[in-house]
Write a protein that holds these residues in place. Sequence first.
Motif, short mmCIF file in Angstrom:
data_model
loop_
_atom_site.label_atom_id
_atom_site.label_comp_id
_atom_site.label_asym_id
_atom_site.label_seq_id
_atom_site.Cartn_x
_atom_site.Cartn_y
_atom_site.Cartn_z
N GLU A 114 0.87 -34.40 1.38
CA GLU A 114 1.49 -35.87 1.67
C GLU A 114 2.69 -36.24 0.85
N ASP A 115 2.48 -35.57 -0.34
CA ASP A 115 3.65 -36.12 -1.29
C ASP A 115 4.65 -34.65 -1.30
N MET A 116 4.53 -33.57 -0.75
CA MET A 116 5.20 -32.43 -0.95
C MET A 116 5.08 -31.74 0.41
N PRO A 117 5.64 -32.31 1.59
CA PRO A 117 5.71 -31.68 2.69
C PRO A 117 6.10 -30.44 2.98
N ASP A 118 7.07 -29.84 1.98
CA ASP A 118 7.43 -28.57 1.98
C ASP A 118 7.12 -27.56 1.10
N LEU A 119 5.66 -27.81 0.66
CA LEU A 119 4.81 -27.05 -0.19
C LEU A 119 4.65 -25.55 0.39
N VAL A 120 4.47 -25.23 1.44
CA VAL A 120 4.16 -24.09 1.92
C VAL A 120 5.42 -23.14 2.12
N PRO A 121 6.49 -23.77 2.43
CA PRO A 121 7.77 -22.86 2.28
C PRO A 121 8.10 -22.34 1.10
N ARG A 122 8.05 -23.53 0.28
CA ARG A 122 8.46 -23.26 -1.33
C ARG A 122 7.46 -22.26 -1.73
N ARG A 123 6.28 -22.27 -1.75
CA ARG A 123 5.29 -21.25 -2.00
C ARG A 123 5.66 -20.07 -1.47
N ASP A 124 5.89 -19.80 -0.31
CA ASP A 124 6.42 -18.44 0.08
C ASP A 124 7.60 -17.91 -0.30
N ARG A 125 8.66 -18.84 -0.56
CA ARG A 125 9.72 -18.29 -1.44
C ARG A 125 9.57 -17.89 -2.67
N ALA A 126 8.49 -18.77 -3.56
CA ALA A 126 8.33 -18.32 -4.92
C ALA A 126 7.52 -16.97 -4.68
N ALA A 127 6.50 -16.69 -3.85
CA ALA A 127 5.89 -15.40 -3.95
C ALA A 127 6.75 -14.39 -3.63
N ALA A 128 7.82 -14.39 -2.62
CA ALA A 128 8.62 -13.51 -2.09
C ALA A 128 9.56 -13.33 -3.39
N ALA A 129 10.15 -14.31 -4.02
CA ALA A 129 10.84 -13.85 -5.30
C ALA A 129 10.29 -13.15 -6.39
N LEU A 130 8.93 -13.30 -6.63
CA LEU A 130 8.19 -12.65 -7.67
C LEU A 130 7.78 -11.34 -7.11
N GLY A 131 7.78 -10.99 -5.76
CA GLY A 131 7.20 -9.86 -5.28
C GLY A 131 5.84 -9.76 -5.16
N LEU A 132 5.08 -10.83 -5.13
CA LEU A 132 3.86 -11.06 -4.89
C LEU A 132 3.47 -11.41 -3.27
N ALA A 133 2.56 -10.31 -2.91
CA ALA A 133 2.08 -10.55 -1.56
C ALA A 133 1.26 -11.69 -1.55
N PRO A 134 1.29 -12.63 -0.11
CA PRO A 134 0.38 -13.61 -0.07
C PRO A 134 -1.14 -13.29 -0.08
N ALA A 135 -1.75 -14.11 -0.40
CA ALA A 135 -3.57 -13.82 -0.58
C ALA A 135 -4.08 -15.06 0.23
N ALA A 136 -5.10 -14.75 0.67
CA ALA A 136 -6.07 -15.71 1.71
C ALA A 136 -6.59 -16.69 0.41
N GLU A 137 -6.61 -17.81 0.71
CA GLU A 137 -7.15 -19.09 -0.14
C GLU A 137 -8.49 -18.69 -0.40
N GLY A 138 -9.34 -18.28 0.63
CA GLY A 138 -10.86 -18.16 0.14
C GLY A 138 -10.98 -16.94 -0.44
N ASP A 139 -10.18 -16.08 -0.45
CA ASP A 139 -10.23 -14.66 -1.28
C ASP A 139 -9.83 -15.12 -2.62
N VAL A 140 -8.89 -15.91 -2.92
CA VAL A 140 -8.22 -16.34 -4.25
C VAL A 140 -9.23 -17.05 -5.01
N LEU A 141 -10.09 -18.13 -4.15
CA LEU A 141 -11.00 -19.02 -4.86
C LEU A 141 -12.25 -18.07 -5.17
#
Length: 174
Positions: free
Chosen positions: A116-143
């Motif tokens: 609600e406060d940060m509608p660009d959260l997902v694309p920002r997250r994806d760019r940050a992960a790519a910049a760090l060379g980290l493969a995306p992880a499934a939310e359920g797996d991470v938790l």
Amino acid sequence: MKSLITAVREHDEAARFLAWPGDFDLDRRDHVEDVHLASGAALEGFAGDGAGGTYFFCGEGGEERPVLYADSEGGAALVAIGLPEFLRLLLVAPWWRVCRMFTAEESHQLAAEYLEDMPDLVPRRDRAAAALGLAPAAEGDVLARLREVALGIGKDFVLVFTPESEPYDPLFKD
């Protein structure tokens, strides 16, 4: 191979995402209290949050060491085995501290509030992960991994308030 801490420092967008919504700042590594691990293993503060909490590497080695989080209220938990695992947690569920049931459903509800406060959260997250060379992880797996580490392996990582020899309270309970 470049360290992840160096990568965070070199990629402004990744550092900004980790700072918010991740509440993770590499310039805040001093804890507010004198603490040690009950096991006697080494403890190295390497980052903090805005509320006075600290992230510590446990034991000897590099970024592959276990990561323990201690808040400023006397609570602590082992949250990951290694910095890559911890940064994936911050990228996928930066609201992990209040995700007490460790489920994707609970996380989705929390994510909705952030979106609600940060509608660009997902694309920002994806760019940050790519910049760090980290493969995306499934939310359920991470938790599920957070639960496994905090409530399983983490029982061997007891943080102690040194002046009073009192252990910190667990952040998470079964």
